[in-house]
Enzyme design. Structure first.
Site, PDB file in Angstrom:
ATOM      1  N   GLU A 146      25.832  47.077  42.658  1.00 49.36           N
ATOM      2  CA  GLU A 146      26.755  48.202  42.425  1.00 49.36           C
ATOM      3  C   GLU A 146      26.557  48.695  41.006  1.00 49.36           C
ATOM      4  O   GLU A 146      26.534  47.894  40.066  1.00 49.36           O
ATOM      5  CB  GLU A 146      28.216  47.739  42.493  1.00 49.36           C
ATOM      6  CG  GLU A 146      28.962  48.025  43.749  1.00 49.36           C
ATOM      7  CD  GLU A 146      30.445  47.666  43.623  1.00 49.36           C
ATOM      8  OE1 GLU A 146      31.142  48.204  42.759  1.00 49.36           O
ATOM      9  OE2 GLU A 146      30.890  46.831  44.414  1.00 49.36           O
ATOM     10  N   GLU A 168      31.682  40.472  42.479  1.00 51.46           N
ATOM     11  CA  GLU A 168      32.213  40.489  41.097  1.00 51.46           C
ATOM     12  C   GLU A 168      33.005  39.218  40.819  1.00 51.46           C
ATOM     13  O   GLU A 168      34.042  39.252  40.154  1.00 51.46           O
ATOM     14  CB  GLU A 168      33.021  41.775  40.855  1.00 51.46           C
ATOM     15  CG  GLU A 168      32.152  43.008  41.047  1.00 51.46           C
ATOM     16  CD  GLU A 168      32.886  44.347  40.951  1.00 51.46           C
ATOM     17  OE1 GLU A 168      34.099  44.370  40.712  1.00 51.46           O
ATOM     18  OE2 GLU A 168      32.209  45.386  41.124  1.00 51.46           O
TER      19      GLU A 168
END
Ligand code: BMA
Length: 375
Positions: free
Chosen positions: A295, A186
């Site tokens: 994810e 991320e």
């Protein structure tokens, strides 16, 4: 003459193999790691592995029951890929940041690998600059650990611990277990110290290259495929690549994106995720890499058709190698919410999860085993 022609043909075909290289970025990757890389490309043409974080450790309402998995309780099969997490290992903690003991984790990883499953590992490491958590985003944190900077030596000792754990994972014949390693995930978000607001693209690339180089050259770790993993916040290939460290240090292009809002009324998650995965697919093809949905999930899955009507549609016909949903913690004391992303027996989306399981292009562990991903 005939002999010379034969030799020339042989040399040409060898050269062809060299040019059509289909190898992971680590030139010294172990045999099983090379095989996993090639086989994931192949299996992605058939379907995507379904993954779950911390699957074997605990689920909603249970912890450490041998052989148990919420996914298995629902579909009678384990996930095709398992996510694990190393946060805390840098401080020699016996358990990770979600309380999974590292010794148990090693056992779960080895068992799953021996059954034919795939392993991916993330690392929410503390901030070496200030000693606080991964979510502590002081400016200058990344700069402080690069070679020559004040925290570089400390950071190396943390990488030593990660290397030791990764090298300790062994299959039944003593071979190293291949791992899809997903550090600094991320990276385009603003919530981690390696995120976009706390370092420049140049610093991020340096951090990535230093990490990979150190693991390979200094620690002799060669059982990793490297997963470059942004948020779902990009709209163009250029944005996705802004902090991409290079084709020579990445094997998998991936993103994280979670469902918010009400998917029964609003299909923006499906649209965004689908168009982002298309961008990744185009790039992966150009670069000859794997791509994945690293994810995702819908916390507590309150929409009964989320699996077939939302997630499967978001993926669409993008040939991702895998999709992974986050952990089944259960009730969160901090906020009183239920925090889980895979259904458990009786959960409102469990029937639809069975339909998802039965889809031809979803691969769970029995399929993964048939694919012989390490041979
Ligand atoms: C978050 C939550 C946290 C957890 C963190 C790292 O999404 O699940 O409870 O600590 O991931 O695994």
């Amino acid at each position: 003459m005939l002999k010379t022609n034969a030799i020339i043909l042989l040399l040409l075909s060898l050269a062809g193999h060299v040019f059509a290289q289909d190898l992971p970025c680590d030139k010294d990757a172990t045999k099983e790691t090379v095989n996993l890389y090639k086989n994931l490309k192949r299996s992605a043409q058939k379907g995507y592995l379904f993954g779950h974080q911390d699957d074997l450790a605990y689920g909603v309402g249970w912890k450490y029951e041998k052989g148990r998995s919420d996914v298995k309780d629902v579909v009678n099969d384990y996930p095709g890929i398992y996510g694990w997490e190393l946060g805390g290992i840098e401080y020699d903690k016996p358990v990770d940041l979600d309380s999974v003991p590292f010794d148990k984790m090693k056992g779960f990883i080895e068992d799953a690998y021996n059954r034919g499953g795939v392993i991916t590992i993330s690392w929410h490491l503390h901030n070496p600059f200030n000693g606080k958590t991964a979510w502590s985003t002081d400016q200058g944190s990344v700069a402080s650990i690069l070679p020559g900077a004040e925290k570089n030596e400390l950071f190396k000792t943390w990488l030593d611990k990660v290397a030791a754990f990764l090298l300790s994972l062994k299959g039944k014949n003593g071979e190293a277990v291949p791992v899809l390693f997903r550090p600094y995930h991320e990276l385009t978000g603003n919530w981690f110290w390696w995120g976009r607001t706390a370092c420049t693209p140049y610093e991020f690339k340096q951090l990535w290259r230093f990490t990979i180089n150190y693991l390979q050259k200094e620690k002799g770790v060669h059982n990793l495929l490297y997963v470059y993993n942004t948020g779902g916040d990009f709209t163009t290939a250029n944005e996705f690549l802004e902090r991409y460290p290079g084709d020579d240090v990445a094997d998998v292009l991936s993103m994280d994106a979670y469902q918010t809002g009400d998917p029964s009324k609003d299909d923006s998650f499906v649209k965004h995720a689908n168009s982002n995965l298309q961008i990744l697919g185009t790039l992966a093809k150009e670069k000859n890499k794997i791509f994945a949905f690293a994810e995702t999930g819908y916390e507590a899955i309150p929409y009964a058709q989320w699996w077939t009507n939302t997630l499967a549609k978001a993926i669409g016909d993008n040939k991702i190698a895998y999709v992974l949903v986050w952990r089944n913690h259960g009730l969160m004391k901090e906020n009183g919410r239920m925090h889980y992303y895979a259904p458990y027996k009786g959960q409102v989306s469990a029937d639809d999860f069975m339909n998802f399981y039965k889809m031809k292009n979803t691969l769970f562990e029995k399929d993964a085993k048939k694919e012989k991903l390490y041979n």
